[in-house]
Design an enzyme around this catalytic site. Structure first.
Site, PDB file in Angstrom:
ATOM      1  N   CYS A 273       0.798  -1.238   0.000  1.00  0.00           N
ATOM      2  CA  CYS A 273       0.000   0.000   0.000  1.00  0.00           C
ATOM      3  C   CYS A 273       0.827   1.282   0.000  1.00  0.00           C
ATOM      4  O   CYS A 273       0.739   2.063  -0.940  1.00  0.00           O
ATOM      5  CB  CYS A 273      -0.942  -0.007   1.196  1.00  0.00           C
ATOM      6  SG  CYS A 273      -1.985  -1.462   1.191  1.00  0.00           S
TER       7      CYS A 273
HETATM    8  C1  UGA Z   1      -1.469   0.473   5.460  1.00  0.00           C
HETATM    9  C2  UGA Z   1      -2.284   1.435   6.328  1.00  0.00           C
HETATM   10  O1  UGA Z   1      -1.759   1.450   7.664  1.00  0.00           O
HETATM   11  C3  UGA Z   1      -3.757   1.026   6.362  1.00  0.00           C
HETATM   12  O2  UGA Z   1      -4.508   1.986   7.090  1.00  0.00           O
HETATM   13  C4  UGA Z   1      -4.291   0.946   4.910  1.00  0.00           C
HETATM   14  O3  UGA Z   1      -5.628   0.490   4.891  1.00  0.00           O
HETATM   15  C5  UGA Z   1      -3.420  -0.008   4.121  1.00  0.00           C
HETATM   16  O4  UGA Z   1      -2.049   0.427   4.149  1.00  0.00           O
HETATM   17  C6  UGA Z   1      -3.953   0.004   2.695  1.00  0.00           C
HETATM   18  O5  UGA Z   1      -3.857   1.040   2.047  1.00  0.00           O
HETATM   19  O6  UGA Z   1      -4.560  -0.989   2.286  1.00  0.00           O
HETATM   20  P1  UGA Z   1      -0.379  -1.973   5.804  1.00  0.00           P
HETATM   21  O7  UGA Z   1       0.400  -1.657   4.569  1.00  0.00           O
HETATM   22  O8  UGA Z   1      -1.084  -3.260   5.901  1.00  0.00           O
HETATM   23  O9  UGA Z   1      -1.488  -0.823   6.070  1.00  0.00           O
HETATM   24  O10 UGA Z   1       0.627  -1.949   7.044  1.00  0.00           O
HETATM   25  P2  UGA Z   1       1.133  -0.865   8.108  1.00  0.00           P
HETATM   26  O11 UGA Z   1       0.920  -1.413   9.457  1.00  0.00           O
HETATM   27  O12 UGA Z   1       0.596   0.466   7.840  1.00  0.00           O
HETATM   28  O13 UGA Z   1       2.713  -0.873   7.831  1.00  0.00           O
HETATM   29  C7  UGA Z   1       3.259  -0.420   6.610  1.00  0.00           C
HETATM   30  C8  UGA Z   1       4.773  -0.371   6.708  1.00  0.00           C
HETATM   31  O14 UGA Z   1       5.184   0.685   7.565  1.00  0.00           O
HETATM   32  C9  UGA Z   1       5.424  -1.642   7.266  1.00  0.00           C
HETATM   33  O15 UGA Z   1       6.529  -1.985   6.474  1.00  0.00           O
HETATM   34  C10 UGA Z   1       5.863  -1.245   8.666  1.00  0.00           C
HETATM   35  O16 UGA Z   1       6.994  -1.963   9.110  1.00  0.00           O
HETATM   36  C11 UGA Z   1       6.182   0.238   8.476  1.00  0.00           C
HETATM   37  N1  UGA Z   1       6.090   1.027   9.729  1.00  0.00           N
HETATM   38  C12 UGA Z   1       4.901   1.195  10.350  1.00  0.00           C
HETATM   39  C13 UGA Z   1       7.240   1.621  10.233  1.00  0.00           C
HETATM   40  O17 UGA Z   1       8.353   1.493   9.684  1.00  0.00           O
HETATM   41  N2  UGA Z   1       7.128   2.359  11.386  1.00  0.00           N
HETATM   42  C14 UGA Z   1       5.949   2.548  12.018  1.00  0.00           C
HETATM   43  O18 UGA Z   1       5.926   3.242  13.062  1.00  0.00           O
HETATM   44  C15 UGA Z   1       4.807   1.936  11.491  1.00  0.00           C
END
Ligand code: UGA
Length: 444
Positions: A273
């Site tokens: 995403c």
């Molecule tokens: C993301 C959004 O959080 C959702 O709200 C959205 O619905 C989704 O995309 C989408 O568009 O379908 P997702 O990609 O499943 O969700 O996962 P996240 O938990 O957001 O993590 C994304 C990335 O960011 C991961 O690689 C994670 O490791 C990284 N991340 C997250 C960080 O490096 N630091 C943080 O503090 C949080």
């Protein structure tokens, strides 16, 4: 009330939301063109790795509230509301591929031609502003021979669930966004959600179609920006002796205007995403003759961040040639087997380029990783097996089981006790005393 639901496209969003409807006793039909996937689901096996999804699927199949088919016409006939939940993958120029969504719109349109009773079409896939009105609506109208707003209705309802916590997020959203073609469309979708969430209904925001479409991109871009921001500060911390990004982020997060969420410094964001949506928003914006410099910086920072792990590794090992590097975690985040845009990919490729021998372990993503790295790396069957005789370990994905590892586990198994914490899960005081230890955002 008790609307009947059909969901077109059984990926994370489609399958999870279809099963949540079924769990609350709505009649829910899942549709996908992939026959093998549909068969897997019918047999009660989840085609995706998602905590608790497998059990929920079996319960809903047993209860008879959920069924699955490859027949779009039947699904439209037997439901009142169709959600479009197919993927919108990125194209090389950053814009998105609407092939699947166009196909589903055609299928739903053809079915609507045969249907005399009411139907609402809801786009849940992430699409750039204007897509629902200018691209989906005409396809539905052409193939049904009917008029939107008169003979059927249309909404866009962006999804905010995260992989790894998809069911929890679907059942406990912060808000619901309804972009409506007209008031009647929005009234019906709002009624469905009020019936679904009952007294736990979150704030429901109703907007026009392009506003809802842009809300989704703006939300993902903002979260991505928070991550690149904190990673920038982390990189400054590393050059500042005695300073630790985790303390800074914790204190910043206490400010309610900032909030503690998405302030974990690390190796950057991956997944299906954020990278894709950011590229799409940049491409959309450029098409309108506006260069979104902030978003470009967010993306550039994220591209370079994974290489920090390799740099830290080189600082402690000097030469990587023929060194055994153990990679703990391959998936783009914990609780998923998804390798899309995982930060482990650029890290491993760079290590290989520098002549290192890489062994990797992930609790769920090993099979998917094998498609990417093939026989270029070794695959371990446990964390202990992975770090055995390694010269350096790099923690890439913060799975719960890796948090349990102690300094002794590394000392006893590794050839050289060198560890890079790419996600800040280990206590630097404890690990720093016993191992050669470096971490993202840890000034030394
Ligand atoms: C993301 C959004 O959080 C959702 O709200 C959205 O619905 C989704 O995309 C989408 O568009 O379908 P997702 O990609 O499943 O969700 O996962 P996240 O938990 O957001 O993590 C994304 C990335 O960011 C991961 O690689 C994670 O490791 C990284 N991340 C997250 C960080 O490096 N630091 C943080 O503090 C949080």
């Amino acid at each position: 009330m008790g609307y009947k639901i059909s969901s077109f496209g059984l990926g994370y969003v489609g399958l999870c939301s279809a099963l949540c409807f079924a769990d609350k006793n709505f009649t829910s039909i899942g549709v996908d063109i992939d026959q093998e996937k549909v068969q897997t689901i019918i047999e009660g096996r989840s085609p995706i790795y998602e905590p608790s999804l497998h059990t929920l699927l079996q319960e809903c199949l047993d209860r008879g509230t959920f069924r699955c088919s490859t027949n779009p016409c039947e699904a439209v006939m037997e439901s009142d509301i169709s959600f479009i939940t197919v993927g919108t993958p990125g194209l090389p120029n950053g814009s998105i591929d609407l092939t699947y969504i166009r196909q589903v719109a055609r299928d739903i349109g053809k079915a609507l031609k045969e249907k005399s009773s009411y139907h609402l079409v809801v786009v849940k896939s992430t699409v750039p502003p204007g897509t629902t009105e200018k691209k989906i609506k005409p396809i539905l109208e052409t193939h049904s021979g009917k008029r939107c707003g008169t003979d059927f209705d249309l909404c866009i309802n962006p999804e905010f669930l995260r992989e790894g916590s998809a069911l929890h997020d679907t059942l406990n959203p912060d808000r619901i966004v309804i972009g409506e073609y007209d008031k009647k469309s929005g009234d019906i979708l709002e009624a469905l959600y009020r019936d679904f969430y009952k007294e736990k209904t979150p704030p429901i925001v109703r907007t026009n179609l392009p506003t809802a479409e842009l809300i989704k991109y703006a939300s993902n871009a903002f979260l991505a920006a928070k991550i690149s921001f904190i990673n920038t500060i982390a990189n400054i911390c590393e050059k500042t002796p005695g300073v630790d990004i985790t303390t800074i982020a914790k204190v910043m997060g206490l400010d309610r205007r900032i909030s503690p969420h998405f302030l974990n410094a690390g190796l950057g964001y991956g997944g299906s995403c954020f990278p894709k949506d950011l590229k799409a928003l940049i491409a959309y914006s450029k098409k309108l003759s506006y260069t979104p410099e902030l978003l470009q910086a967010v993306e550039n920072i994220n591209e370079t961040q994974p290489y920090k792990a390799v740099l830290l590794c080189k600082n402690l090992l000097s030469d990587l040639k023929n060194k055994k590097i153990a990679i703990l975690g391959l998936a783009f985040k914990p609780n998923t087997d998804d390798m899309r845009e995982a930060r482990s990919i650029p890290i491993i490729n760079q290590l290989l380029k520098e002549g290192a021998n890489v062994t990797a372990y992930d609790p769920a993503a090993l099979e998917n990783a094998k498609f990417i790295f093939k026989n270029k790396i070794e695959y371990a069957s446990s964390a202990a097996d992975c770090i055995k005789n390694a010269d350096c370990g790099i923690l890439v994905t913060e799975w719960k089981e890796f948090k349990k590892l102690t300094p002794e586990d590394f000392i006893q198994n590794m050839k050289q006790s060198i560890l890079i914490d790419g996600r800040r899960i280990y206590n630097p005081e404890e690990f720093g005393k016993k191992l050669k230890f470096a971490a993202i955002g840890l000034g030394s």
